[in-house]
Enzyme design. Structure first.
Site, PDB file in Angstrom:
ATOM      1  N   ASP A  88       0.831  -1.210   0.000  1.00 40.44           N
ATOM      2  CA  ASP A  88       0.000   0.000   0.000  1.00 40.44           C
ATOM      3  C   ASP A  88       0.862   1.255   0.000  1.00 40.44           C
ATOM      4  O   ASP A  88       0.544   2.243   0.663  1.00 40.44           O
ATOM      5  CB  ASP A  88      -0.952   0.002   1.196  1.00 40.44           C
ATOM      6  CG  ASP A  88      -2.127   0.971   0.992  1.00 40.44           C
ATOM      7  OD1 ASP A  88      -2.425   1.317  -0.171  1.00 40.44           O
ATOM      8  OD2 ASP A  88      -2.740   1.369   1.999  1.00 40.44           O
ATOM      9  N   LYS A  90       2.025   4.645  -1.141  1.00 40.12           N
ATOM     10  CA  LYS A  90       1.470   5.799  -1.850  1.00 40.12           C
ATOM     11  C   LYS A  90       1.903   7.049  -1.101  1.00 40.12           C
ATOM     12  O   LYS A  90       2.394   6.976   0.032  1.00 40.12           O
ATOM     13  CB  LYS A  90      -0.049   5.717  -1.940  1.00 40.12           C
ATOM     14  CG  LYS A  90      -0.760   5.612  -0.604  1.00 40.12           C
ATOM     15  CD  LYS A  90      -2.253   5.449  -0.804  1.00 40.12           C
ATOM     16  CE  LYS A  90      -2.984   5.280   0.526  1.00 40.12           C
ATOM     17  NZ  LYS A  90      -4.438   5.121   0.344  1.00 40.12           N
ATOM     18  N   ASN A  93       0.817   7.564   2.478  1.00 37.64           N
ATOM     19  CA  ASN A  93       1.325   6.637   3.495  1.00 37.64           C
ATOM     20  C   ASN A  93       2.809   6.847   3.802  1.00 37.64           C
ATOM     21  O   ASN A  93       3.426   6.006   4.451  1.00 37.64           O
ATOM     22  CB  ASN A  93       1.086   5.187   3.073  1.00 37.64           C
ATOM     23  CG  ASN A  93      -0.367   4.785   3.237  1.00 37.64           C
ATOM     24  OD1 ASN A  93      -1.153   5.504   3.844  1.00 37.64           O
ATOM     25  ND2 ASN A  93      -0.734   3.650   2.687  1.00 37.64           N
TER      26      ASN A  93
END
Length: 201
Positions: A88, A90, A93
């Site tokens: 995840d 991105k 994050n």
């Protein structure tokens, strides 16, 4: 959501026991009547997405992108060395610490106990479309290469200011990820012969 929370707690607790300076960690975790609480180090610099949005050009210099890209790569590599897939990555994050370092957070989609060195693959549980690798879009098993793909997308965004697969519809984004050639902005020389970024044709 219960599975995501359980994964987040597992990863944060493991990183709390064996900290890495570029990975978020939990000092402790507890539950109230209404909430799960993760007590983590304060990261006052906000997210990379916020940093990018604050730039007049909506992009970073090559030097800044290289700095953050290298730190993200070190963080992802540290996860892989611990037999974890991030899945995840991105801009939202990646948070900036008080010392200005990129710190990976939000491990809800991470997968643990994965043989990264053996190129083991797993079923994907989620993620953000713009950063998914083609195999994830096609709902095929995913591995460490998906984290490196997402790093490439992040670097493109840092340098250019928008996603390499941008489209107005979800279906077209999926088509672009699987089939389109990435269009890099042209680079033209300025008056003194140094390269100067130019908009894409």
């Amino acid at each position: 959501m219960a599975a995501t929370l359980a994964t987040e707690r597992l990863v944060l607790a493991a990183l709390g026991e064996s900290p890495h300076p570029l990975l978020g960690q939990a000092h402790c975790c507890f539950r109230t009547a209404r909430h799960f609480v993760f007590v983590m180090p304060f990261l006052p610099g906000g997210t990379l997405a916020r940093l990018l949005a604050a730039q007049p050009t909506k992009s970073l210099s090559a030097e800044a992108a290289r700095f953050y890209g290298a730190q993200i790569a070190l963080g992802v590599g540290a996860l892989h060395a611990r037999r974890m897939l991030y899945l995840d990555l991105k801009l939202e994050n990646v948070m900036i610490s008080a010392s200005g370092d990129a710190t990976l957070v939000d491990f809800g989609f991470a997968r643990c106990d994965v043989g990264v060195a053996d190129q083991q693959v797993v079923k994907r549980a989620g993620g953000t479309l713009d950063y998914l690798a083609p195999e994830a879009v096609l709902k095929q098993p995913v591995g460490a290469s998906c984290d490196w793909w997402a790093l490439g997308v992040v670097l493109f965004e840092l340098l250019v200011g928008y996603s390499p697969f941008y489209a107005k519809t979800r279906n077209q984004i999926q088509q672009n990820i699987c089939n389109a050639r990435v269009q890099f902005p042209r680079v033209e020389a300025d008056d003194d012969g140094a390269p100067a970024a130019a908009p894409a044709a």
